[in-house]
Design a protein around this motif. Structure first.
Motif, PDB file in Angstrom:
ATOM      1  N   ALA A  92     -40.003   3.700 -21.882  1.00  0.00           N
ATOM      2  CA  ALA A  92     -38.575   3.532 -22.131  1.00  0.00           C
ATOM      3  C   ALA A  92     -37.876   4.850 -22.026  1.00  0.00           C
ATOM      4  N   ARG A  93     -36.642   4.886 -21.844  1.00  0.00           N
ATOM      5  CA  ARG A  93     -35.655   5.956 -21.948  1.00  0.00           C
ATOM      6  C   ARG A  93     -35.549   6.424 -23.059  1.00  0.00           C
ATOM      7  N   ALA A  94     -35.360   7.775 -23.523  1.00  0.00           N
ATOM      8  CA  ALA A  94     -34.995   8.251 -24.777  1.00  0.00           C
ATOM      9  C   ALA A  94     -33.302   7.962 -24.876  1.00  0.00           C
ATOM     10  N   THR A  95     -32.977   7.430 -26.137  1.00  0.00           N
ATOM     11  CA  THR A  95     -31.561   7.474 -26.361  1.00  0.00           C
ATOM     12  C   THR A  95     -30.765   8.266 -27.108  1.00  0.00           C
ATOM     13  N   PRO A  96     -29.548   8.548 -27.145  1.00  0.00           N
ATOM     14  CA  PRO A  96     -28.967   9.431 -27.703  1.00  0.00           C
ATOM     15  C   PRO A  96     -28.767   9.175 -29.074  1.00  0.00           C
ATOM     16  N   ALA A  97     -28.406  10.000 -30.169  1.00  0.00           N
ATOM     17  CA  ALA A  97     -27.992   9.444 -31.541  1.00  0.00           C
ATOM     18  C   ALA A  97     -26.804   8.454 -31.437  1.00  0.00           C
ATOM     19  N   GLY A  98     -27.370   7.620 -32.347  1.00  0.00           N
ATOM     20  CA  GLY A  98     -26.312   6.521 -32.707  1.00  0.00           C
ATOM     21  C   GLY A  98     -26.261   5.200 -31.543  1.00  0.00           C
ATOM     22  N   VAL A 109     -41.105  -5.194 -10.307  1.00  0.00           N
ATOM     23  CA  VAL A 109     -40.976  -3.856 -11.091  1.00  0.00           C
ATOM     24  C   VAL A 109     -39.677  -3.815 -11.968  1.00  0.00           C
ATOM     25  N   LEU A 110     -39.800  -3.498 -13.293  1.00  0.00           N
ATOM     26  CA  LEU A 110     -38.452  -3.312 -14.193  1.00  0.00           C
ATOM     27  C   LEU A 110     -38.334  -1.734 -13.834  1.00  0.00           C
ATOM     28  N   LYS A 111     -37.166  -1.381 -13.591  1.00  0.00           N
ATOM     29  CA  LYS A 111     -36.861   0.023 -13.437  1.00  0.00           C
ATOM     30  C   LYS A 111     -35.243   0.429 -13.602  1.00  0.00           C
ATOM     31  N   PRO A 112     -34.906   1.667 -13.730  1.00  0.00           N
ATOM     32  CA  PRO A 112     -33.507   1.758 -13.873  1.00  0.00           C
ATOM     33  C   PRO A 112     -32.575   1.361 -12.625  1.00  0.00           C
ATOM     34  N   GLY A 113     -31.521   0.688 -13.101  1.00  0.00           N
ATOM     35  CA  GLY A 113     -30.841   0.116 -12.049  1.00  0.00           C
ATOM     36  C   GLY A 113     -30.953  -1.291 -11.786  1.00  0.00           C
ATOM     37  N   SER A 114     -32.063  -1.771 -12.320  1.00  0.00           N
ATOM     38  CA  SER A 114     -32.521  -3.051 -11.854  1.00  0.00           C
ATOM     39  C   SER A 114     -32.874  -3.890 -13.198  1.00  0.00           C
ATOM     40  N   TYR A 115     -33.896  -4.802 -13.038  1.00  0.00           N
ATOM     41  CA  TYR A 115     -34.451  -5.540 -14.325  1.00  0.00           C
ATOM     42  C   TYR A 115     -34.919  -4.579 -15.243  1.00  0.00           C
ATOM     43  N   HIS A 116     -34.761  -4.873 -16.550  1.00  0.00           N
ATOM     44  CA  HIS A 116     -34.926  -4.135 -17.770  1.00  0.00           C
ATOM     45  C   HIS A 116     -35.338  -4.985 -18.895  1.00  0.00           C
ATOM     46  N   VAL A 117     -36.349  -4.567 -19.676  1.00  0.00           N
ATOM     47  CA  VAL A 117     -36.163  -5.034 -21.312  1.00  0.00           C
ATOM     48  C   VAL A 117     -35.054  -4.435 -21.876  1.00  0.00           C
ATOM     49  N   MET A 118     -33.900  -5.111 -22.426  1.00  0.00           N
ATOM     50  CA  MET A 118     -32.933  -4.490 -23.200  1.00  0.00           C
ATOM     51  C   MET A 118     -33.516  -4.574 -24.534  1.00  0.00           C
ATOM     52  N   LEU A 119     -33.316  -3.468 -25.281  1.00  0.00           N
ATOM     53  CA  LEU A 119     -33.541  -3.206 -26.809  1.00  0.00           C
ATOM     54  C   LEU A 119     -32.169  -3.477 -27.266  1.00  0.00           C
ATOM     55  N   ILE A 120     -31.947  -4.289 -28.140  1.00  0.00           N
ATOM     56  CA  ILE A 120     -30.439  -4.734 -28.688  1.00  0.00           C
ATOM     57  C   ILE A 120     -30.854  -4.509 -30.231  1.00  0.00           C
ATOM     58  N   GLY A 121     -29.900  -3.703 -30.916  1.00  0.00           N
ATOM     59  CA  GLY A 121     -29.921  -3.374 -32.185  1.00  0.00           C
ATOM     60  C   GLY A 121     -31.209  -2.410 -32.567  1.00  0.00           C
ATOM     61  N   LEU A 122     -31.024  -1.324 -31.808  1.00  0.00           N
ATOM     62  CA  LEU A 122     -31.989  -0.363 -32.056  1.00  0.00           C
ATOM     63  C   LEU A 122     -32.080   0.140 -33.069  1.00  0.00           C
ATOM     64  N   LYS A 123     -33.037   0.245 -33.900  1.00  0.00           N
ATOM     65  CA  LYS A 123     -33.260   0.585 -35.364  1.00  0.00           C
ATOM     66  C   LYS A 123     -33.088   2.155 -35.629  1.00  0.00           C
ATOM     67  N   LYS A 124     -33.556   2.802 -34.502  1.00  0.00           N
ATOM     68  CA  LYS A 124     -33.314   4.475 -34.633  1.00  0.00           C
ATOM     69  C   LYS A 124     -33.306   4.615 -33.219  1.00  0.00           C
ATOM     70  N   PRO A 125     -32.838   6.232 -32.990  1.00  0.00           N
ATOM     71  CA  PRO A 125     -32.929   6.474 -31.633  1.00  0.00           C
ATOM     72  C   PRO A 125     -34.406   6.860 -31.129  1.00  0.00           C
ATOM     73  N   LEU A 126     -34.591   6.519 -29.771  1.00  0.00           N
ATOM     74  CA  LEU A 126     -36.023   6.756 -29.135  1.00  0.00           C
ATOM     75  C   LEU A 126     -35.888   7.971 -28.831  1.00  0.00           C
ATOM     76  N   THR A 127     -37.101   8.759 -29.321  1.00  0.00           N
ATOM     77  CA  THR A 127     -37.072  10.461 -28.977  1.00  0.00           C
ATOM     78  C   THR A 127     -38.243  10.501 -28.066  1.00  0.00           C
ATOM     79  N   VAL A 128     -37.980  11.479 -27.173  1.00  0.00           N
ATOM     80  CA  VAL A 128     -39.228  11.941 -26.283  1.00  0.00           C
ATOM     81  C   VAL A 128     -40.384  12.279 -26.953  1.00  0.00           C
TER      82      VAL A 128
END
Ligand SMILES: [Cu+2]
Length: 166
Positions: free
Chosen positions: A37-43, A104-123
């Motif tokens: 998964a890719r890390a997400t910014p705060a908020g 292949v699910l990859k950036p710019g293409s297919y992906h699993v979308m996390l909707i309503g993220l409960k907290k930021p994903l950190t590296v």
């Protein structure tokens, strides 16, 4: 100790150790390889998970659901350019994984979308995710979080939060 009993112990140890060498997690017919998964910014309220789905059976299969504790809802999305605007949406009818083929699910293409993220994903953190396949059943994987800029495609998913969703 008789020599053959020693060999028996060794074979059991090899059998027990073997799963550790597998590239991904899966059933006998479907493998979920290299999830990340890719890390997400705060908020951020959304995130994305990528992986390779490798169908080892002779029949096409498709995920019918994805779940994880990190978000309220998970969907498999595709991205398409429509009238010059990049849009993403849930794949109608699901993502079909061809017989003896992989997707292949990859950036710019297919992906699993996390909707309503409960907290930021950190590296560096990891979270569990379960995919349910029509034929292969449930497969659970551990998803490591990588840097925000991690991508082979500089265009696509970086601006995901601002993208239109249908
Ligand atoms: Cu999406």
């Amino acid at each position: 100790m008789r020599p053959y009993s020693k060999f028996a112990v060794v074979s059991v140890m090899i059998a027990a150790a073997f799963p550790a060498f597998a590239q991904g997690t899966g059933s006998s017919t479907m493998a979920v390889e290299q999830p990340w998964a890719r890390a997400t910014p705060a908020g951020a309220k959304t995130g994305a998970v990528y992986m390779t789905l490798d169908n080892k059976s002779g029949t096409a299969d498709r995920p019918t659901g994805v779940s994880s504790d990190v978000a309220d809802k998970l969907q498999i999305h595709e991205m398409k350019v429509e009238n010059g605007v990049m849009k993403m949406r849930e794949i109608a009818g699901g993502l079909s994984i061809p017989a003896s083929g992989s997707v292949v699910l990859k950036p710019g293409s297919y992906h699993v979308m996390l909707i309503g993220l409960k907290k930021p994903l950190t590296v560096g953190e990891k979270f569990p995710l379960t995919l349910t396949f029509e034929k292969a059943g449930n497969i659970s994987v551990t998803v490591p979080v990588q840097a925000m800029g991690a991508t082979q495609d500089k265009g696509g998913m970086g601006k995901m939060d601002k993208m239109e969703m249908k």
